[in-house]
Write a protein that holds these residues in place. Structure first.
Motif, PDB file in Angstrom:
ATOM      1  N   TYR A 256     122.244  50.044 -25.285  1.00  0.00           N
ATOM      2  CA  TYR A 256     123.312  50.428 -24.349  1.00  0.00           C
ATOM      3  C   TYR A 256     123.881  51.723 -24.902  1.00  0.00           C
ATOM      4  O   TYR A 256     124.548  51.722 -25.927  1.00  0.00           O
ATOM      5  CB  TYR A 256     124.397  49.349 -24.268  1.00  0.00           C
ATOM      6  N   GLN A 257     123.551  52.804 -24.258  1.00  0.00           N
ATOM      7  CA  GLN A 257     123.877  54.115 -24.806  1.00  0.00           C
ATOM      8  C   GLN A 257     125.106  54.703 -24.119  1.00  0.00           C
ATOM      9  O   GLN A 257     125.127  54.878 -22.906  1.00  0.00           O
ATOM     10  CB  GLN A 257     122.658  55.022 -24.563  1.00  0.00           C
ATOM     11  N   LYS A 258     126.134  55.002 -24.962  1.00  0.00           N
ATOM     12  CA  LYS A 258     127.319  55.660 -24.377  1.00  0.00           C
ATOM     13  C   LYS A 258     126.917  57.079 -23.992  1.00  0.00           C
ATOM     14  O   LYS A 258     126.240  57.763 -24.765  1.00  0.00           O
ATOM     15  CB  LYS A 258     128.441  55.738 -25.426  1.00  0.00           C
ATOM     16  N   VAL A 259     127.274  57.494 -22.793  1.00  0.00           N
ATOM     17  CA  VAL A 259     126.910  58.850 -22.370  1.00  0.00           C
ATOM     18  C   VAL A 259     128.137  59.592 -21.838  1.00  0.00           C
ATOM     19  O   VAL A 259     129.025  58.989 -21.250  1.00  0.00           O
ATOM     20  CB  VAL A 259     125.807  58.837 -21.282  1.00  0.00           C
ATOM     21  N   ASN A 260     128.138  60.918 -22.101  1.00  0.00           N
ATOM     22  CA  ASN A 260     129.306  61.701 -21.691  1.00  0.00           C
ATOM     23  C   ASN A 260     128.987  62.815 -20.714  1.00  0.00           C
ATOM     24  O   ASN A 260     129.887  63.481 -20.222  1.00  0.00           O
ATOM     25  CB  ASN A 260     129.967  62.332 -22.925  1.00  0.00           C
ATOM     26  N   SER A 261     127.707  63.031 -20.475  1.00  0.00           N
ATOM     27  CA  SER A 261     127.379  64.127 -19.561  1.00  0.00           C
ATOM     28  C   SER A 261     126.086  63.845 -18.826  1.00  0.00           C
ATOM     29  O   SER A 261     125.289  62.986 -19.223  1.00  0.00           O
ATOM     30  CB  SER A 261     127.225  65.421 -20.347  1.00  0.00           C
ATOM     31  N   GLU A 262     125.888  64.629 -17.781  1.00  0.00           N
ATOM     32  CA  GLU A 262     124.678  64.510 -16.976  1.00  0.00           C
ATOM     33  C   GLU A 262     123.447  64.797 -17.841  1.00  0.00           C
ATOM     34  O   GLU A 262     122.437  64.095 -17.751  1.00  0.00           O
ATOM     35  CB  GLU A 262     124.801  65.538 -15.844  1.00  0.00           C
ATOM     36  N   ASP A 263     123.579  65.822 -18.702  1.00  0.00           N
ATOM     37  CA  ASP A 263     122.439  66.193 -19.559  1.00  0.00           C
ATOM     38  C   ASP A 263     122.016  65.030 -20.446  1.00  0.00           C
ATOM     39  O   ASP A 263     120.827  64.778 -20.640  1.00  0.00           O
ATOM     40  CB  ASP A 263     122.800  67.383 -20.453  1.00  0.00           C
ATOM     41  N   GLU A 264     123.004  64.329 -20.998  1.00  0.00           N
ATOM     42  CA  GLU A 264     122.678  63.192 -21.876  1.00  0.00           C
ATOM     43  C   GLU A 264     121.888  62.141 -21.107  1.00  0.00           C
ATOM     44  O   GLU A 264     120.927  61.575 -21.614  1.00  0.00           O
ATOM     45  CB  GLU A 264     123.957  62.561 -22.432  1.00  0.00           C
ATOM     46  N   VAL A 265     122.296  61.876 -19.861  1.00  0.00           N
ATOM     47  CA  VAL A 265     121.578  60.875 -19.064  1.00  0.00           C
ATOM     48  C   VAL A 265     120.175  61.376 -18.745  1.00  0.00           C
ATOM     49  O   VAL A 265     119.202  60.613 -18.817  1.00  0.00           O
ATOM     50  CB  VAL A 265     122.346  60.517 -17.762  1.00  0.00           C
ATOM     51  N   CYS A 266     120.054  62.668 -18.420  1.00  0.00           N
ATOM     52  CA  CYS A 266     118.726  63.217 -18.108  1.00  0.00           C
ATOM     53  C   CYS A 266     117.797  63.060 -19.300  1.00  0.00           C
ATOM     54  O   CYS A 266     116.606  62.745 -19.138  1.00  0.00           O
ATOM     55  CB  CYS A 266     118.832  64.675 -17.691  1.00  0.00           C
ATOM     56  N   ASN A 267     118.333  63.258 -20.504  1.00  0.00           N
ATOM     57  CA  ASN A 267     117.500  63.069 -21.705  1.00  0.00           C
ATOM     58  C   ASN A 267     117.041  61.616 -21.818  1.00  0.00           C
ATOM     59  O   ASN A 267     115.906  61.340 -22.204  1.00  0.00           O
ATOM     60  CB  ASN A 267     118.269  63.456 -22.971  1.00  0.00           C
ATOM     61  N   LEU A 268     117.937  60.689 -21.478  1.00  0.00           N
ATOM     62  CA  LEU A 268     117.569  59.264 -21.545  1.00  0.00           C
ATOM     63  C   LEU A 268     116.496  58.940 -20.500  1.00  0.00           C
ATOM     64  O   LEU A 268     115.567  58.176 -20.771  1.00  0.00           O
ATOM     65  CB  LEU A 268     118.794  58.373 -21.321  1.00  0.00           C
ATOM     66  N   ILE A 269     116.611  59.546 -19.334  1.00  0.00           N
ATOM     67  CA  ILE A 269     115.615  59.295 -18.288  1.00  0.00           C
ATOM     68  C   ILE A 269     114.253  59.817 -18.750  1.00  0.00           C
ATOM     69  O   ILE A 269     113.218  59.169 -18.558  1.00  0.00           O
ATOM     70  CB  ILE A 269     116.042  59.940 -16.945  1.00  0.00           C
ATOM     71  N   ALA A 270     114.277  60.977 -19.417  1.00  0.00           N
ATOM     72  CA  ALA A 270     113.021  61.532 -19.935  1.00  0.00           C
ATOM     73  C   ALA A 270     112.425  60.595 -20.984  1.00  0.00           C
ATOM     74  O   ALA A 270     111.206  60.350 -21.008  1.00  0.00           O
ATOM     75  CB  ALA A 270     113.276  62.919 -20.525  1.00  0.00           C
ATOM     76  N   LEU A 271     113.299  60.048 -21.841  1.00  0.00           N
ATOM     77  CA  LEU A 271     112.830  59.102 -22.865  1.00  0.00           C
ATOM     78  C   LEU A 271     112.216  57.862 -22.202  1.00  0.00           C
ATOM     79  O   LEU A 271     111.153  57.374 -22.607  1.00  0.00           O
ATOM     80  CB  LEU A 271     114.014  58.707 -23.771  1.00  0.00           C
TER      81      LEU A 271
END
Ligand SMILES: Nc1ncnc2c1ncn2[C@@H]1O[C@H](COP(=O)(O)OP(=O)(O)OP(=O)(O)O)[C@@H](O)[C@H]1O
Length: 421
Positions: A256-271
């Motif tokens: 469960y990853q705390k995220v603060n920005s759109e970029d952070e989520v995009c990185n998770l989607i890539a992962l």
């Protein structure tokens, strides 16, 4: 004496007629007043619709007002079904899928059947369907998202939101949910994430503080796999779905990853995509046979106004819905197909049970519905995309998908309410 009696009666009746006439007049006036009020409310509503459709994201007060009026934007119950037709792989236009030019809610599936007796020639069989929206093959990602942006927005207003894509393999589910990397190819997930972060920024100016937590799970053969796992492949933990006393669903050992920005989520989607493609190489066509569930948990607090809200946005790319004959699939493949068909059927059963307000909802009959439990109940808004392939040889599967979607479309789950305190 009789005449006087009659006269008395007549004047009595006259008085009564007068009273009724007066009552009639006052009723007429009140009807006129109500009509005026109704017209005013209709025009207010229209204005609200327009404002909500085009409003600056995060206009909380408007939403409060809207909700108070009992007019949740998700008017027709809180489940909607959108149909999307993929373009033909070979280009050109499909012969058997007809979309009326002036009705963006209807679709006809037509099939020419050869006559068995040979004399009377071919016969046309057509099946009519209607959904909340039908998107033809040329409708771009941006326009599709526009239709659901209000739903995404409501996740910030405290509603649990679930959007899933249903359809046979190759019908465009992943394209709809994830899309491509180019700006105009981006699908629902990246656009939703962008909207949520942009809107939350505006809300911050109004005293709101948000915490976002992302998770990404794959369900394959009734087994959960963490798509955000970064450890060693041979140390992958096992997962179980747990429900807490306050009905919150969590998955053990999940990232469960705390995220603060759109970029952070995009990185998770890539992962997650990387994790999925590793599985794909190990197991041919793995992704079509697994469900992937992206979840963004949102917690908001406005201490100035003493309001809190908590919700989840679930975006789901379901496994291919195609049916496989027992004779055509053996061993593991058969087990897989049974798991997929079982969980998709159960999804339909759960939605129908919710619509019928049954006391027992069989969430636990499949991992998918158990995991999505909080996003599929009374306090949530659900959108289903039914993706269809336009090729002639997909006809039976297309008909099957449209029938499933129609059943879902007939279901109206109770009115959603925001998780506000
Ligand atoms: N609306 C669309 N416009 C243009 N191309 C599309 C559209 N929908 C799907 N495609 C293309 O069609 C192909 C199949 O789509 P996609 O991979 O999304 O199917 P799927 O239903 O997710 O299949 P699977 O179950 O195998 O994952 C892809 O190459 C995709 O880019």
């Amino acid at each position: 004496g009789k005449v006087t009696d009659m006269e008395g009666k007549i004047s009595n009746y006259q008085r009564k007629v007068q009273t009724v006439a007066q009552e009639n007049e006052s009723l007429k006036a009140s009807v006129a007043k109500s009509r005026q009020k109704e017209a005013q409310m209709t025009s207010d509503l229209q204005e609200l619709h327009t404002q909500l459709r085009y409003r600056v994201p995060g206009n909380m007060q408007r939403v409060d007002y809207y909700v108070k009026m009992g007019v949740v934007a998700w008017e027709r119950g809180n489940i909607r079904v959108f149909c999307r037709v993929r373009p033909l792989q070979a280009g050109g236009q499909s012969d058997h899928i007809q979309l009326p030019a002036h009705d963006n809610k209807a679709l006809t599936l037509a099939k020419t059947e050869e006559s068995h007796i040979g004399r009377s020639g071919d016969t046309q069989k057509s099946y009519n369907f209607s959904f909340d929206r039908v998107f033809g093959p040329s409708i771009p990602q941006k326009d599709v998202f526009e239709e659901i942006s209000l739903l995404v927005q409501s996740a910030l207003d405290g509603y649990n939101v679930c959007c899933f894509a249903y359809g046979q393999t190759g019908s465009g589910k992943t394209y709809t949910m994830e899309g491509g990397e180019m700006e105009d190819m981006r699908g629902v997930i990246p656009r939703a994430v962008q909207q949520i972060f942009q809107a939350s920024k505006k809300l911050r100016e109004k005293g709101w503080k948000f915490t976002f937590t992302a998770s990404f799970v794959e369900i394959y053969n009734e087994t959960l796999r963490d798509l955000l796992y970064t450890g060693k492949a041979n140390k992958r933990p096992e997962h179980e779905i747990r429900k807490s006393a306050n009905n919150e669903v969590t998955v053990t050992n999940l990232t469960y990853q705390k995220v603060n920005s759109e970029d952070e989520v995009c990185n998770l989607i890539a992962l997650a995509n990387q994790n999925r493609s590793t599985a794909r190489t190990n197991m041919n066509d793995h992704s079509s046979r697994s469900h992937s569930v992206f979840q963004l948990d949102i917690e908001g607090e406005n201490s100035g106004r003493d309001v809190k809200c908590k919700s989840s946005l679930c975006l789901v790319d379901l496994a291919g819905s195609e049916r496989v004959q027992k004779s055509q699939s053996q061993g593991d493949r058969f087990k897989e197909m049974t798991a997929i068909n079982g969980s998709l059927t159960n999804l339909g059963i759960v939605i129908a049970a919710l619509a019928n307000k049954e006391s027992y909802i069989p969430y636990r009959n499949s991992k998918l519905t158990y995991l999505l439990q909080s996003c599929l109940g009374g306090n949530s808004k659900t959108l289903m995309f039914v993706n269809i392939s336009p090729e002639a040889d997909s006809f039976p599967e297309t008909l099957n998908s449209l029938r499933f979607a129609s059943k879902v479309n007939d279901c109206v789950i109770g009115t959603a309410s925001a998780n506000r305190k």
